[in-house]
Design an enzyme around this catalytic site. Structure first.
Site, short mmCIF file in Angstrom:
data_model
loop_
_atom_site.label_atom_id
_atom_site.label_comp_id
_atom_site.label_asym_id
_atom_site.label_seq_id
_atom_site.Cartn_x
_atom_site.Cartn_y
_atom_site.Cartn_z
N ARG A 31 0.84 -1.21 0.00
CA ARG A 31 0.00 0.00 0.00
C ARG A 31 0.87 1.26 0.00
O ARG A 31 0.60 2.21 -0.71
CB ARG A 31 -0.91 0.03 1.23
CG ARG A 31 -1.81 -1.18 1.38
CD ARG A 31 -3.19 -0.97 0.78
NE ARG A 31 -4.10 -2.01 1.21
CZ ARG A 31 -4.26 -3.19 0.57
NH1 ARG A 31 -3.57 -3.46 -0.52
NH2 ARG A 31 -5.11 -4.09 1.03
N GLU A 175 -14.53 -13.89 9.81
CA GLU A 175 -14.42 -13.34 8.45
C GLU A 175 -14.14 -14.44 7.43
O GLU A 175 -12.99 -14.81 7.21
CB GLU A 175 -13.32 -12.27 8.38
CG GLU A 175 -13.21 -11.68 6.97
CD GLU A 175 -12.15 -10.59 6.81
OE1 GLU A 175 -11.39 -10.34 7.74
OE2 GLU A 175 -12.11 -10.01 5.72
N LYS A 217 -18.07 -10.88 9.51
CA LYS A 217 -17.51 -9.95 8.52
C LYS A 217 -17.51 -10.64 7.16
O LYS A 217 -16.56 -11.33 6.79
CB LYS A 217 -16.09 -9.54 8.93
CG LYS A 217 -15.37 -8.67 7.92
CD LYS A 217 -14.16 -7.97 8.52
CE LYS A 217 -13.37 -7.24 7.47
NZ LYS A 217 -12.42 -6.28 8.02
N SER A 259 -14.70 -4.52 2.37
CA SER A 259 -14.93 -3.85 1.09
C SER A 259 -14.39 -4.67 -0.07
O SER A 259 -14.92 -4.57 -1.19
CB SER A 259 -14.38 -2.42 1.09
OG SER A 259 -13.00 -2.36 1.34
N GLY A 260 -13.34 -5.42 0.15
CA GLY A 260 -12.91 -6.45 -0.81
C GLY A 260 -12.50 -6.02 -2.20
O GLY A 260 -12.56 -6.83 -3.12
N GLY A 261 -12.14 -4.75 -2.37
CA GLY A 261 -11.71 -4.32 -3.70
C GLY A 261 -12.73 -3.43 -4.40
O GLY A 261 -12.52 -2.98 -5.52
N SER A 287 -16.71 -2.83 7.97
CA SER A 287 -15.39 -3.07 8.56
C SER A 287 -14.42 -2.96 7.40
O SER A 287 -13.91 -3.95 6.88
CB SER A 287 -15.33 -4.47 9.20
OG SER A 287 -14.02 -4.71 9.68
N ARG A 290 -9.47 -0.90 2.69
CA ARG A 290 -9.21 -0.03 1.55
C ARG A 290 -10.28 1.05 1.37
O ARG A 290 -9.96 2.20 1.07
CB ARG A 290 -9.11 -0.87 0.27
CG ARG A 290 -7.79 -1.59 0.17
CD ARG A 290 -7.85 -2.72 -0.82
NE ARG A 290 -8.58 -3.87 -0.31
CZ ARG A 290 -8.79 -5.00 -0.98
NH1 ARG A 290 -8.34 -5.12 -2.21
NH2 ARG A 290 -9.43 -6.01 -0.44
P1 13P Z 1 -10.93 -4.47 2.78
O1 13P Z 1 -12.10 -3.65 3.24
O2 13P Z 1 -9.85 -3.65 2.11
O3 13P Z 1 -11.36 -5.67 1.99
O4 13P Z 1 -10.21 -5.01 4.07
C1 13P Z 1 -10.97 -5.52 5.07
C2 13P Z 1 -10.21 -6.56 5.77
O5 13P Z 1 -9.96 -6.45 6.93
C3 13P Z 1 -9.82 -7.77 5.02
O6 13P Z 1 -9.42 -8.73 5.94
#
Ligand code: 13P
Length: 336
Positions: A31, A175, A217, A259-261, A287, A290
């Site tokens: 990042r 998660e 999550k 958010s996952g991308g 949660s 990015r």
């Molecule tokens: P993102 O929201 O960037 O996907 O990250 C959340 C996260 O904690 C992934 O484990």
């Protein structure tokens, strides 16, 4: 147990969500590289400290997930990071898995590790101020995957983790991330997410985890990033809510999406749409890693002394997601 339930409510109620600032050193280096900043313990702390000391930005952040390095660091003025987080009425969390490692006999799938010595590490994290934890399982989609084995092994590990975390008097975030990468369509994501959630709750029940003291999550139900058929917000929100209603037991008090991308705006817009049609008792919040930090990191990368503008961008995302967590976000608010 009501104590753990209170922690969940403190983190997710009243337009609050979670800042996932728990990137491993490897991920954080990527990042920082992307904005031309050299990664070091000092630079990783410096960026995170800018966000965590933003009084306005922290108003919609009920919990912050940290990485092992950060929970042991201090601010420039000598304050421990968990103390800084607590000073805004927010709860400190910690990532406790040690990463998704390649599974034997599968070219792409992973199993998340970190159970060995976990009981002892949890004691240490509690002492350092953590009151909730995160464990991320990763599920890949392609024509032949996910395998039953990957779904089952990851669900089993999540349940063993969650039971140890509750024993240590902390709230486990469960998660099971179904990745967005691939050319699969939204129906395939729905089918896999449903299967994964079912398996997770089967294992959690088997391990006698008290669901009232947990946070889920999940990924949203989305088409793969290389799918030629795009889905609109309405379709995404309807399918995501349906998938949760059918596969998550009603005792679960809170669900905080990753958010996952997705882009920052997409993640906010989709969360808002889901809340607009939410007819369940689940708190549905965020949660985000990015989707809360991307814009702020870009500004900070340009000028690391520009604390004010970095915090301004972070505050905007945190406020917008706070509104989305109760279905009150409007597109017009993004241009202000
Ligand atoms: P993102 O929201 O960037 O996907 O990250 C959340 C996260 O904690 C992934 O484990």
């Amino acid at each position: 147990m009501s104590e753990l339930n209170n922690i969940v409510l403190k983190i997710l109620s009243n337009k609050k969500g979670i800042l996932a600032a728990d990137e491993s050193n490897g991920t954080m280096t990527k990042r920082l590289d992307s904005v031309g900043v050299k990664s070091s313990p000092e630079s990783r702390l410096k960026f995170r400290e800018v966000l965590l000391s933003s009084e306005e930005g922290m108003k919609n952040i009920g919990g912050v997930i940290l990485y092992d390095e950060t929970i042991r660091q201090k601010t420039e003025s000598g304050k421990k990071i968990p103390e800084l987080i607590n000073s805004f009425g927010s709860v400190t969390g910690i990532k406790v898995d040690t990463g998704a490692k390649k599974m034997v006999n599968s070219p792409v799938e992973t199993i998340t590790e970190g159970l060995d010595g976990l009981r002892e590490r949890l004691e240490d994290y509690y002492e350092l101020g953590a009151r909730f934890t995160k464990w991320r399982a990763v599920i890949h989609i392609n024509k032949s995957y996910p395998s039953e084995l990957a779904i089952n092994a990851n669900a089993h590990a999540l349940a063993r983790y969650a039971s140890l975390v509750q024993e240590a008097k902390m709230v486990p975030i469960i998660e099971p991330e179904v990745l967005m990468s691939g050319d699969h369509n939204i129906n395939r994501c729905y089918e896999v997410t449903a299967k994964v959630l079912k398996e997770c709750y089967k294992e959690l029940k088997f391990h006698e985890v008290d669901l009232k003291g947990t946070i889920l999550k999940p990924n949203m139900v989305l088409p793969g990033d290389r799918c030629s058929i795009k889905s609109n917000t309405e379709e995404i929100s309807e399918m995501t809510l349906k998938c949760l209603k059918e596969n998550v037991p009603p005792e679960v008090p809170g669900i905080a999406f990753l958010s996952g991308g997705q882009s920052e705006i997409e993640a906010t817009q989709n969360l808002n749409a889901i809340n607009k049609i939410n007819d369940t008792n689940f708190i549905l919040s965020f949660s985000y890693g990015r989707a809360l930090q991307q814009g702020a990191l870009k500004i900070w990368g340009e000028n690391q002394e520009d604390v004010l503008n970095t915090q301004k961008i972070f505050t905007q995302r945190s406020k917008m997601n706070g509104l989305a967590s109760v279905g009150q976000w409007l597109k017009e608010l993004e241009t202000k």
